[in-house]
Design a protein around this motif. Structure first.
Motif, mmCIF file in Angstrom:
data_model
loop_
_atom_site.group_PDB
_atom_site.id
_atom_site.type_symbol
_atom_site.label_atom_id
_atom_site.label_comp_id
_atom_site.label_asym_id
_atom_site.label_seq_id
_atom_site.Cartn_x
_atom_site.Cartn_y
_atom_site.Cartn_z
ATOM 1 N N GLU A 26 0.871 -1.172 0.000
ATOM 2 C CA GLU A 26 0.000 0.000 0.000
ATOM 3 C C GLU A 26 0.911 1.226 0.000
ATOM 4 N N CYS A 27 0.812 2.040 -1.048
ATOM 5 C CA CYS A 27 1.620 3.247 -1.183
ATOM 6 C C CYS A 27 0.692 4.451 -1.118
ATOM 7 N N LYS A 28 1.030 5.408 -0.267
ATOM 8 C CA LYS A 28 0.257 6.645 -0.183
ATOM 9 C C LYS A 28 0.987 7.726 -0.960
ATOM 10 N N ARG A 30 1.052 11.714 -1.984
ATOM 11 C CA ARG A 30 0.610 13.064 -1.610
ATOM 12 C C ARG A 30 0.837 13.969 -2.817
ATOM 13 N N ASN A 44 -3.747 12.940 0.099
ATOM 14 C CA ASN A 44 -2.835 11.844 0.430
ATOM 15 C C ASN A 44 -3.627 10.555 0.205
ATOM 16 N N GLU A 45 -3.489 9.958 -0.985
ATOM 17 C CA GLU A 45 -4.349 8.834 -1.378
ATOM 18 C C GLU A 45 -3.575 7.516 -1.411
ATOM 19 N N PRO A 46 -4.202 6.437 -0.891
ATOM 20 C CA PRO A 46 -3.559 5.121 -0.915
ATOM 21 C C PRO A 46 -3.854 4.354 -2.202
ATOM 22 N N TYR A 47 -2.838 3.664 -2.699
ATOM 23 C CA TYR A 47 -2.930 2.807 -3.872
ATOM 24 C C TYR A 47 -2.261 1.484 -3.531
ATOM 25 N N SER A 76 4.267 9.332 0.527
ATOM 26 C CA SER A 76 4.282 9.625 1.964
ATOM 27 C C SER A 76 4.446 8.384 2.833
ATOM 28 N N SER A 77 4.052 7.211 2.323
ATOM 29 C CA SER A 77 4.264 5.975 3.082
ATOM 30 C C SER A 77 4.134 4.763 2.177
#
Length: 166
Positions: A26-28, A30, A44-47, A76-77
């Motif tokens: 899971e990559c966020k 921004r 800041n969206e998760p993919y 961002s993460s």
């Protein structure tokens, strides 16, 4: 049936993606997103990305998102997920995480054992998620029960492209 991460099998109006060999990150991301009213908002969206390492996951999400982002962006993460399978449905825009308990019987002690597995289902709403999950599980020989179903914030899923010509 043994499937690889890139195998897609048609099941009526949706697709199952058996991720036995896949590792989902899971990559966020921004970035500044243009809203429907014309205003720009930092989001800041998760993919979800199929990759072997954190480095590959970051490179893949940047590659996948470049066409949709203008301006500055950052990852961002990143985190590994425990998703074992994904049921895709091209007509839906939401993703639901189904925690399913597979039930087995310990032959020696006679005690039921539950093994938790996480399956991501693409669906239009909660009821559709339950239906697509059950449809995706048709033909399974294992006994199971649904532990929980929850809508996720995941915006999109990017599987591995093992055929670079496509």
């Amino acid at each position: 049936m043994t499937c690889f991460a890139s195998d897609l099998s048609q099941h009526n109006d949706f697709t199952t993606h058996t991720a036995a060999m896949a590792l989902w990150f899971e990559c966020k991301v921004r970035y500044d997103k243009m809203q429907e009213n014309g205003m720009v908002k930092k989001v800041n969206e998760p993919y979800l990305v199929d990759a072997l390492t954190f480095t590959e996951a970051e490179a893949r999400i940047i590659e996948e998102m470049k066409p949709f982002i203008s301006g500055e962006y950052s990852i961002s993460s990143e985190k590994k997920t425990k998703i074992s399978e994904i049921f895709f449905n091209d007509g839906a825009d939401r993703f639901y995480l189904v925690k399913v308990n597979f039930i087995s019987l310990d032959e020696n002690s006679g005690i039921e054992k539950k093994t938790v597995s996480q399956i991501l289902v693409q669906a239009s709403d909660f009821e559709d998620a339950v239906g697509k999950f059950k449809e995706g599980m048709k033909g399974t020989m294992a006994d199971y029960e649904i532990g929980s179903i929850a809508e996720t914030m995941i915006m999109d899923v990017f599987g591995a492209n093992l055929n670079p010509e496509n």
